[in-house]
Design a protein around this motif. Structure first.
Motif, mmCIF file in Angstrom:
data_model
loop_
_atom_site.group_PDB
_atom_site.id
_atom_site.type_symbol
_atom_site.label_atom_id
_atom_site.label_comp_id
_atom_site.label_asym_id
_atom_site.label_seq_id
_atom_site.Cartn_x
_atom_site.Cartn_y
_atom_site.Cartn_z
ATOM 1 N N LEU A 84 3.717 1.790 18.083
ATOM 2 C CA LEU A 84 2.165 1.441 17.975
ATOM 3 C C LEU A 84 2.011 -0.042 17.434
ATOM 4 N N PRO A 85 2.593 -0.604 16.399
ATOM 5 C CA PRO A 85 2.381 -1.983 16.115
ATOM 6 C C PRO A 85 2.430 -2.671 17.381
ATOM 7 N N MET A 86 3.539 -2.625 18.220
ATOM 8 C CA MET A 86 3.538 -3.377 19.163
ATOM 9 C C MET A 86 2.669 -3.306 20.423
ATOM 10 N N LEU A 87 2.212 -1.824 20.579
ATOM 11 C CA LEU A 87 0.987 -1.551 21.514
ATOM 12 C C LEU A 87 -0.451 -2.072 21.154
ATOM 13 N N VAL A 88 -0.770 -2.246 19.582
ATOM 14 C CA VAL A 88 -1.929 -2.468 19.279
ATOM 15 C C VAL A 88 -1.583 -4.058 19.326
ATOM 16 N N ILE A 95 -6.362 0.832 18.708
ATOM 17 C CA ILE A 95 -6.894 0.902 17.470
ATOM 18 C C ILE A 95 -7.929 2.298 17.414
ATOM 19 N N GLY A 96 -8.731 2.474 18.384
ATOM 20 C CA GLY A 96 -9.616 3.497 18.428
ATOM 21 C C GLY A 96 -8.876 4.790 18.309
ATOM 22 N N GLU A 97 -7.680 4.882 19.151
ATOM 23 C CA GLU A 97 -6.821 6.078 19.182
ATOM 24 C C GLU A 97 -6.136 6.216 17.808
ATOM 25 N N VAL A 98 -5.758 5.055 17.318
ATOM 26 C CA VAL A 98 -5.177 5.326 15.907
ATOM 27 C C VAL A 98 -6.122 5.869 14.760
ATOM 28 N N PHE A 99 -7.360 5.341 15.072
ATOM 29 C CA PHE A 99 -8.429 5.812 13.934
ATOM 30 C C PHE A 99 -8.865 7.432 14.118
ATOM 31 N N LEU A 168 0.925 5.018 10.136
ATOM 32 C CA LEU A 168 -0.412 4.365 10.807
ATOM 33 C C LEU A 168 -0.668 3.084 10.101
ATOM 34 N N PHE A 169 -0.408 3.105 8.971
ATOM 35 C CA PHE A 169 -0.339 1.563 8.139
ATOM 36 C C PHE A 169 0.331 0.525 9.164
ATOM 37 N N ASN A 170 1.320 0.987 9.396
ATOM 38 C CA ASN A 170 2.256 -0.180 10.203
ATOM 39 C C ASN A 170 1.305 -0.437 11.609
ATOM 40 N N ALA A 171 0.673 0.480 12.086
ATOM 41 C CA ALA A 171 0.169 0.147 13.359
ATOM 42 C C ALA A 171 -0.963 -0.957 13.084
ATOM 43 N N TYR A 172 -1.626 -0.953 11.892
ATOM 44 C CA TYR A 172 -2.717 -1.656 11.644
ATOM 45 C C TYR A 172 -2.290 -3.265 11.515
ATOM 46 N N LEU A 173 -0.929 -3.393 11.108
ATOM 47 C CA LEU A 173 -0.404 -4.715 10.720
ATOM 48 C C LEU A 173 -0.932 -5.738 11.544
ATOM 49 N N ALA A 177 -5.805 -8.310 9.269
ATOM 50 C CA ALA A 177 -6.962 -9.156 8.754
ATOM 51 C C ALA A 177 -8.293 -8.921 9.307
ATOM 52 N N ALA A 178 -8.612 -8.546 10.414
ATOM 53 C CA ALA A 178 -9.779 -8.060 11.047
ATOM 54 C C ALA A 178 -10.265 -6.800 10.525
ATOM 55 N N LEU A 179 -9.624 -6.334 9.645
ATOM 56 C CA LEU A 179 -9.857 -4.672 9.562
ATOM 57 C C LEU A 179 -10.276 -4.845 7.768
#
Length: 238
Positions: A84-88, A95-99, A168-173, A177-179
């Motif tokens: 996920l981090p790489m895909l984000v 991010i929409g799907e992560v949320f 999920l937190f790793n996916a945001y990394l 900053a924008a979140l």
């Protein structure tokens, strides 16, 4: 202050190949061109190419079979959440799907925590919640908020929920900053999250689930607005 990391040729090549794969220029199941052809096309040595291949294989995007070639893995069928981090980073659309998963998992975790939390869990949750209010700035408040959610996951007594929360937190990394919008005012961030902790402390699963759903929806809206503004600024700059 530490020195800034310098990109190597392998770093650049890995990024180029990764972007080509994720953009579909090398479809899942297809074989990459022969190594010599690729190396010549990129102007690198075959050794450099092999290093880049190794990294992409480790991240789950490629597989090399001796005497056959290097094939693009079907990561959507075979990959795991660690991608996920790489895909984000490749496309914030993820991010929409992560949320969406965040809303479902977060509400369930709060419900389970309310049913299973020990006195020690509740004391820890209240301590971590207080740290959100005491945070000096948006970034520390965001990190303090994350620790409350990790503690909620631990309070379920189910380690899989803990790992899902970490994922999920790793996916945001890549876009953290924008979140930061929901955490710019630490006291407001605390007050927004407090009903979840208090419902868990009261051992009221249904109220905890509703409170978590409200919290997750409210913060998601603010974060997506921040992400949209960040994207608009990047568009204006280009």
């Amino acid at each position: 202050m530490g020195a800034l990391p310098r990109e190597t040729i392998v770093d650049v090549l890995e990024r180029r190949l990764r972007e080509d794969i994720l953009a579909g220029r090398h479809p899942a199941g297809s074989y990459l061109p022969p190594e010599r052809e690729l190396a010549d096309g990129f102007g690198v040595t075959r050794t450099t190419l092999k290093h880049a291949f190794g990294r992409l294989a480790q991240s789950g995007l490629l597989e090399t079979r001796h005497g056959v070639g290097t094939r693009v893995r079907d990561f959507l069928r075979l990959g795991g959440a660690d991608l996920l981090p790489m895909l984000v980073r490749h496309s914030p659309d993820w991010i929409g799907e992560v949320f969406e998963v965040r809303r479902g998992i977060g509400a369930l975790i709060a419900e389970r925590a309310a049913a299973r939390a020990t006195a020690a869990d509740i004391a820890e949750l209240r301590r971590l919640l207080a740290a959100v209010a005491d945070a000096d700035g948006g970034d520390p408040a965001q990190l303090a908020d994350a620790e409350v959610h990790r503690a909620l996951a631990r309070a379920t007594g189910n380690r899989v929920y803990v790992l899902l929360t970490n994922t999920l937190f790793n996916a945001y990394l890549p876009v953290r900053a924008a979140l930061a919008g929901p955490f710019e005012d630490a006291r407001t961030a605390h007050d927004r999250l407090a009903p979840v902790v208090e419902a868990v402390a009261a051992r009221d699963p249904q109220t905890a689930r509703r409170a978590a759903g409200h919290y997750l929806s409210a913060t998601e809206r603010i974060m997506l607005e921040g992400l949209a503004r960040s994207g608009a600024r990047r568009g204006d700059a280009s």
